[in-house]
Design a protein around this motif. Structure first.
Motif, PDB file in Angstrom:
ATOM      1  N   SER A 151       0.856  -1.184   0.000  1.00 54.23           N
ATOM      2  CA  SER A 151       0.000   0.000   0.000  1.00 54.23           C
ATOM      3  C   SER A 151       0.892   1.233   0.000  1.00 54.23           C
ATOM      4  N   VAL A 152       0.547   2.198  -0.843  1.00 54.57           N
ATOM      5  CA  VAL A 152       1.355   3.413  -0.984  1.00 54.57           C
ATOM      6  C   VAL A 152       0.490   4.616  -0.619  1.00 54.57           C
ATOM      7  N   ALA A 153       1.047   5.472   0.247  1.00 53.62           N
ATOM      8  CA  ALA A 153       0.373   6.709   0.637  1.00 53.62           C
ATOM      9  C   ALA A 153       1.331   7.876   0.449  1.00 53.62           C
ATOM     10  N   GLU A 154       0.772   9.028   0.124  1.00 53.80           N
ATOM     11  CA  GLU A 154       1.582  10.226  -0.109  1.00 53.80           C
ATOM     12  C   GLU A 154       1.132  11.359   0.811  1.00 53.80           C
ATOM     13  N   ALA A 155       2.098  12.190   1.202  1.00 52.93           N
ATOM     14  CA  ALA A 155       1.822  13.397   1.979  1.00 52.93           C
ATOM     15  C   ALA A 155       2.507  14.570   1.290  1.00 52.93           C
ATOM     16  N   LYS A 156       1.697  15.473   0.777  1.00 54.59           N
ATOM     17  CA  LYS A 156       2.229  16.621   0.060  1.00 54.59           C
ATOM     18  C   LYS A 156       2.606  17.743   1.041  1.00 54.59           C
ATOM     19  N   ASN A 157       3.767  18.365   0.753  1.00 53.29           N
ATOM     20  CA  ASN A 157       4.205  19.546   1.508  1.00 53.29           C
ATOM     21  C   ASN A 157       4.167  19.304   3.018  1.00 53.29           C
ATOM     22  N   ALA A 158       4.756  18.194   3.432  1.00 46.87           N
ATOM     23  CA  ALA A 158       4.758  17.832   4.847  1.00 46.87           C
ATOM     24  C   ALA A 158       5.985  18.410   5.565  1.00 46.87           C
ATOM     25  N   ARG A 159       5.831  18.581   6.876  1.00 41.38           N
ATOM     26  CA  ARG A 159       6.968  18.922   7.739  1.00 41.38           C
ATOM     27  C   ARG A 159       7.296  17.688   8.558  1.00 41.38           C
ATOM     28  N   PHE A 160       8.596  17.397   8.720  1.00 40.70           N
ATOM     29  CA  PHE A 160       8.978  16.160   9.375  1.00 40.70           C
ATOM     30  C   PHE A 160      10.350  16.313  10.012  1.00 40.70           C
ATOM     31  N   LEU A 161      10.574  15.525  11.042  1.00 44.49           N
ATOM     32  CA  LEU A 161      11.848  15.535  11.749  1.00 44.49           C
ATOM     33  C   LEU A 161      12.851  14.678  10.991  1.00 44.49           C
ATOM     34  N   LYS A 162      14.031  15.254  10.778  1.00 43.18           N
ATOM     35  CA  LYS A 162      15.090  14.538  10.086  1.00 43.18           C
ATOM     36  C   LYS A 162      16.353  14.586  10.933  1.00 43.18           C
ATOM     37  N   ILE A 163      16.797  13.391  11.360  1.00 46.43           N
ATOM     38  CA  ILE A 163      18.016  13.278  12.151  1.00 46.43           C
ATOM     39  C   ILE A 163      19.054  12.533  11.325  1.00 46.43           C
ATOM     40  N   THR A 164      20.205  13.169  11.107  1.00 44.45           N
ATOM     41  CA  THR A 164      21.262  12.585  10.290  1.00 44.45           C
ATOM     42  C   THR A 164      22.531  12.498  11.106  1.00 44.45           C
ATOM     43  N   ALA A 165      23.078  11.288  11.194  1.00 43.59           N
ATOM     44  CA  ALA A 165      24.336  11.082  11.908  1.00 43.59           C
ATOM     45  C   ALA A 165      25.456  10.972  10.895  1.00 43.59           C
ATOM     46  N   THR A 166      26.458  11.822  11.054  1.00 39.18           N
ATOM     47  CA  THR A 166      27.628  11.814  10.181  1.00 39.18           C
ATOM     48  C   THR A 166      28.866  11.711  11.062  1.00 39.18           C
ATOM     49  N   GLY A 167      29.441  10.520  11.111  1.00 41.86           N
ATOM     50  CA  GLY A 167      30.584  10.311  11.996  1.00 41.86           C
ATOM     51  C   GLY A 167      30.161  10.479  13.445  1.00 41.86           C
ATOM     52  N   SER A 168      30.824  11.392  14.129  1.00 41.50           N
ATOM     53  CA  SER A 168      30.492  11.644  15.533  1.00 41.50           C
ATOM     54  C   SER A 168      29.500  12.781  15.709  1.00 41.50           C
ATOM     55  N   SER A 169      29.147  13.441  14.623  1.00 43.94           N
ATOM     56  CA  SER A 169      28.216  14.571  14.714  1.00 43.94           C
ATOM     57  C   SER A 169      26.810  14.144  14.296  1.00 43.94           C
ATOM     58  N   VAL A 170      25.807  14.805  14.858  1.00 46.39           N
ATOM     59  CA  VAL A 170      24.405  14.521  14.575  1.00 46.39           C
ATOM     60  C   VAL A 170      23.733  15.808  14.142  1.00 46.39           C
ATOM     61  N   SER A 171      23.057  15.742  12.998  1.00 43.27           N
ATOM     62  CA  SER A 171      22.327  16.895  12.475  1.00 43.27           C
ATOM     63  C   SER A 171      20.836  16.683  12.695  1.00 43.27           C
TER      64      SER A 171
END
Length: 398
Positions: free
Chosen positions: A43-63
């Motif tokens: 099943s596929v659902a879409e959300a247009k123009n959504a705001r969402f939390l994005k956590i990115t870990a790069t090495g020892s740093s976290v964005s």
């Protein structure tokens, strides 16, 4: 011959009547259960123009950021027939099936993974509700070694019961880890089929969140705060096929925000997910196919088999009990009793049931159509030849 045909029709009719009676009681229940070999579905659902939390870990740093963009969610259901056979306890065997489910949410612009989870659970085959199974699990972090039994599913989760009723149902929410009522609000037409509409409203529920995650978020978005909580709201609308209990359409209006003890709340998720048109179309086609199978076996099949069986029984009894045909209608009768003599050039009617009588030879005379044999000597020596009578006054000569 007709006795054999009648007996065969009678026997066939009895078999059809038994078959018609057995279809709704023995065969139909088998098709109103989740099959063991159900094909995987997505099943596929879409959300247009959504705001969402994005956590990115790069090495020892976290964005940590809250970007905005379009999201797409894929939920794949994979039945496990072998596990269903081997791993379910005795009290669930035959009544439940094991499913593995995977969800991945991605950004549509760069295909980055925003969130994902995987789970394994058991569902009752008729009600579609979660079964109490000690080996169920839920993994929301992607970590290895998910502990078995770390979640307890209750209520409906991926489908509703076969023969869904117009009433409220308990529906499991994965963020709250418990079931919440979904109220029946009416019926709607979805691409030509009637679906029941249910609404589940979750308002300002505080989510159980590890303290380390709260501190990380507070440090990013509310530096002056010492603590906080994540508050969750969702309006989940489910359009359900009442015959099969399958989801025809789904909409989720999700909202999550960080509320620190000091400072301004921060929106972590604001997304309105809707099934894509292709997913709705495929759901409708599947529903139509399954409705046809269920209707054929539980309704139309018994009616047709019953009618045909009754016709065969009645016709078979009629053939067996029908009297034999009467005596022949055409028999040779004396000429005096027949007011309409048979013409010589007309083929006489023969009765095959009687012994054929020799055909009488025509006798010469004035009442026949044949001329008697001519003779030039009426005074034959043959005594069988009639003599001519003398005229008055004439002496008979020898």
């Amino acid at each position: 011959m007709k006795l054999r045909v009648g007996a065969a029709l009678f026997g066939l009719g009895v078999l059809l009547l038994v078959f018609a009676a057995g279809l709704p009681f023995y065969v139909a229940p088998a098709v109103t259960k989740l099959p063991y070999d159900l094909e995987p579905t997505t099943s596929v659902a879409e959300a247009k123009n959504a705001r969402f939390l994005k956590i990115t870990a790069t090495g020892s740093s976290v964005s940590i950021e809250v970007p905005q963009g379009d999201l797409v969610s894929n939920v794949e259901v994979i039945p496990q027939p072998d596990d269903t056979k081997d791993r379910l306890p005795a009290d669930l065997k035959g009544d439940a099936v094991i499913w593995d489910v995977y969800q991945t949410v991605r950004r549509t612009d760069n295909q980055d993974v925003v969130s994902q989870y995987s789970t394994e659970l058991a569902l009752y085959r008729i009600s579609g509700a979660a079964a109490s199974w000690k080996d169920q699990w839920l993994n929301e972090t992607g970590a290895d070694g998910t502990p078995v039994g770390n979640v307890k599913y209750t209520g409906q989760i991926y489908k509703f019961p076969f023969g869904t009723a117009k009433r409220d149902y308990q529906v499991f929410d994965r963020d709250l880890k418990r079931a919440v009522p979904a109220k029946f609000v009416g019926t709607e037409k979805i691409k030509g089929i009637e679906a029941y509409r249910f609404e589940q409203r979750i308002e300002n529920e505080v989510l159980a969140t590890p303290e380390s995650s709260i501190q990380t978020l507070v440090g990013k978005f509310a530096p002056g705060a010492t603590n906080g909580q994540i508050v969750y709201s969702n309006i989940r609308t489910l359009w359900v096929d009442p015959v099969t209990g399958s989801y025809v359409n789904v909409r989720e209006q999700q909202h999550k925000e960080l509320r620190p003890d000091t400072g301004t709340p921060t929106v972590l998720l604001d997304a309105d997910f809707n099934y894509t048109d292709d997913t709705v179309s495929r759901s409708v086609e599947t529903v139509k196919e399954n409705r046809f199978k269920i209707g054929l076996i539980s309704f139309w099949g018994p009616i047709v088999a019953g009618v045909l069986g009754l016709i065969a029984v009645v016709f078979g009894v009629w053939l067996v009990t029908r009297p034999e045909g009467g005596t022949a209608r055409h028999r040779a009768e004396p000429a005096v009793d027949d007011p309409t003599p048979t013409r010589v050039d007309q083929e006489p009617v023969r009765d095959t049931d009687t012994v054929e009588q020799p055909r009488p030879q025509p006798v010469g005379g004035p009442l026949t159509d044949e001329i008697p044999p001519a003779s030039t000597n009426w005074k034959s020596e043959d005594p069988t030849v009639p003599t001519q009578r003398p005229a008055p006054g004439e002496v008979e000569q020898r």
